[in-house]
Design a protein around this motif. Sequence first.
Motif, PDB file in Angstrom:
ATOM      1  N   LYS A 109      -0.533  12.197   0.576  1.00 54.06           N
ATOM      2  CA  LYS A 109      -0.969  10.809   0.769  1.00 54.06           C
ATOM      3  C   LYS A 109      -0.508   9.941  -0.414  1.00 54.06           C
ATOM      4  CE  LYS A 109      -3.668   7.575   2.661  1.00 54.06           C
ATOM      5  NZ  LYS A 109      -3.299   6.891   3.883  1.00 54.06           N
ATOM      6  N   GLY A 110      -0.643  10.443  -1.630  1.00 54.30           N
ATOM      7  CA  GLY A 110      -0.207   9.717  -2.811  1.00 54.30           C
ATOM      8  C   GLY A 110       1.294   9.487  -2.814  1.00 54.30           C
ATOM      9  N   LEU A 111       2.050  10.505  -2.443  1.00 48.90           N
ATOM     10  CA  LEU A 111       3.515  10.374  -2.379  1.00 48.90           C
ATOM     11  C   LEU A 111       3.924   9.327  -1.344  1.00 48.90           C
ATOM     12  CD1 LEU A 111       4.520  14.142  -2.626  1.00 48.90           C
ATOM     13  CD2 LEU A 111       4.738  12.395  -4.421  1.00 48.90           C
ATOM     14  N   LEU A 112       3.235   9.327  -0.204  1.00 49.62           N
ATOM     15  CA  LEU A 112       3.527   8.329   0.828  1.00 49.62           C
ATOM     16  C   LEU A 112       3.195   6.922   0.331  1.00 49.62           C
ATOM     17  CD1 LEU A 112       2.199  10.231   3.949  1.00 49.62           C
ATOM     18  CD2 LEU A 112       4.547   9.445   3.620  1.00 49.62           C
ATOM     19  N   GLU A 113       2.041   6.778  -0.307  1.00 51.36           N
ATOM     20  CA  GLU A 113       1.625   5.457  -0.800  1.00 51.36           C
ATOM     21  C   GLU A 113       2.561   4.932  -1.883  1.00 51.36           C
ATOM     22  OE1 GLU A 113      -2.459   6.184  -1.861  1.00 51.36           O
ATOM     23  OE2 GLU A 113      -3.155   5.760   0.171  1.00 51.36           O
ATOM     24  N   GLN A 114       3.156   5.836  -2.647  1.00 53.70           N
ATOM     25  CA  GLN A 114       4.099   5.434  -3.701  1.00 53.70           C
ATOM     26  C   GLN A 114       5.510   5.199  -3.159  1.00 53.70           C
ATOM     27  OE1 GLN A 114       3.904   8.110  -7.130  1.00 53.70           O
ATOM     28  NE2 GLN A 114       1.835   8.669  -6.468  1.00 53.70           N
ATOM     29  N   GLY A 115       5.708   5.484  -1.883  1.00 55.51           N
ATOM     30  CA  GLY A 115       7.020   5.301  -1.282  1.00 55.51           C
ATOM     31  C   GLY A 115       8.019   6.370  -1.662  1.00 55.51           C
ATOM     32  N   LEU A 116       7.546   7.503  -2.150  1.00 54.67           N
ATOM     33  CA  LEU A 116       8.441   8.564  -2.606  1.00 54.67           C
ATOM     34  C   LEU A 116       8.927   9.479  -1.474  1.00 54.67           C
ATOM     35  CD1 LEU A 116       6.614   9.464  -5.930  1.00 54.67           C
ATOM     36  CD2 LEU A 116       8.681   8.095  -5.634  1.00 54.67           C
ATOM     37  N   ILE A 117       8.305   9.379  -0.316  1.00 51.17           N
ATOM     38  CA  ILE A 117       8.709  10.229   0.801  1.00 51.17           C
ATOM     39  C   ILE A 117       9.469   9.428   1.853  1.00 51.17           C
ATOM     40  CG2 ILE A 117       7.861  11.591   2.758  1.00 51.17           C
ATOM     41  CD1 ILE A 117       5.740  12.724   0.997  1.00 51.17           C
ATOM     42  N   GLY A 118       9.178   8.167   2.002  1.00 50.85           N
ATOM     43  CA  GLY A 118       9.828   7.385   3.051  1.00 50.85           C
ATOM     44  C   GLY A 118       8.963   7.342   4.291  1.00 50.85           C
ATOM     45  N   ASN A 119       9.546   6.868   5.390  1.00 47.33           N
ATOM     46  CA  ASN A 119       8.786   6.730   6.633  1.00 47.33           C
ATOM     47  C   ASN A 119       8.642   8.070   7.337  1.00 47.33           C
ATOM     48  OD1 ASN A 119       8.549   3.969   6.277  1.00 47.33           O
ATOM     49  ND2 ASN A 119      10.510   3.589   7.289  1.00 47.33           N
ATOM     50  N   LEU A 120       7.440   8.366   7.786  1.00 51.05           N
ATOM     51  CA  LEU A 120       7.224   9.576   8.578  1.00 51.05           C
ATOM     52  C   LEU A 120       7.726   9.344   9.992  1.00 51.05           C
ATOM     53  CD1 LEU A 120       3.634  10.834   7.677  1.00 51.05           C
ATOM     54  CD2 LEU A 120       5.809  11.850   7.082  1.00 51.05           C
ATOM     55  N   LEU A 121       8.553  10.231  10.475  1.00 52.04           N
ATOM     56  CA  LEU A 121       9.067  10.137  11.829  1.00 52.04           C
ATOM     57  C   LEU A 121       8.497  11.219  12.733  1.00 52.04           C
ATOM     58  CD1 LEU A 121      12.813   9.464  10.946  1.00 52.04           C
ATOM     59  CD2 LEU A 121      11.027   7.789  11.502  1.00 52.04           C
ATOM     60  N   ASN A 122       7.980  12.278  12.129  1.00 53.29           N
ATOM     61  CA  ASN A 122       7.485  13.404  12.904  1.00 53.29           C
ATOM     62  C   ASN A 122       6.344  14.047  12.140  1.00 53.29           C
ATOM     63  OD1 ASN A 122       7.326  15.409  14.860  1.00 53.29           O
ATOM     64  ND2 ASN A 122       8.914  16.656  13.919  1.00 53.29           N
TER      65      ASN A 122
END
Length: 167
Positions: A109-122
């Motif tokens: 969740k933290g990585l997603l909020e920081q934009g370090l993973i990008g958009n989830l597609l699946n």
Amino acid sequence: VAPRLVTLLRSQLAKDADLATASGFEVVTTDPGEFYAQRLDAVDICTPNHLHYSQAQQALTAGVAVFCEKPLAMNYQEALKLADQADSLKAITQVAYSMRYSPAIRMVKGLLEQGLIGNLLNFRAFKYHSSYLDNRRPITWRLKYDQSGGGAFQDLGSPLADLARYL
């Protein structure tokens, strides 16, 4: 945080009264009136699913914060009534989707909020749980639709759906 275990409300005490007392509860009762007569900050509703709606209503009416196991109610209409009641009372509530608080999920969740993973597609998740496949295991409320409110998906799949939504 060290909670103070004030009161335990049980449908019956004979089976586990000693365990309930040994757990540190100050009052152990089968009487909802006695239960709600105590000074309570929050109630943890962890009973069979078909009881959640009425017990959550009672706790909200008593002005107590509600932490309730899923499902909140047996159908959408009941859940909506509870949500409306909680909103009108400005009550503190939470449904027990506790998987979102595991360290691995918090990290993602933290990585997603920081934009370090990008958009989830699946999103793909598995939950391995086979104890219901044992034909020697007694049938309980969890396997009775009128008491469980949704079968295997509600019991095992909804936490995964919550994770997908949460992330």
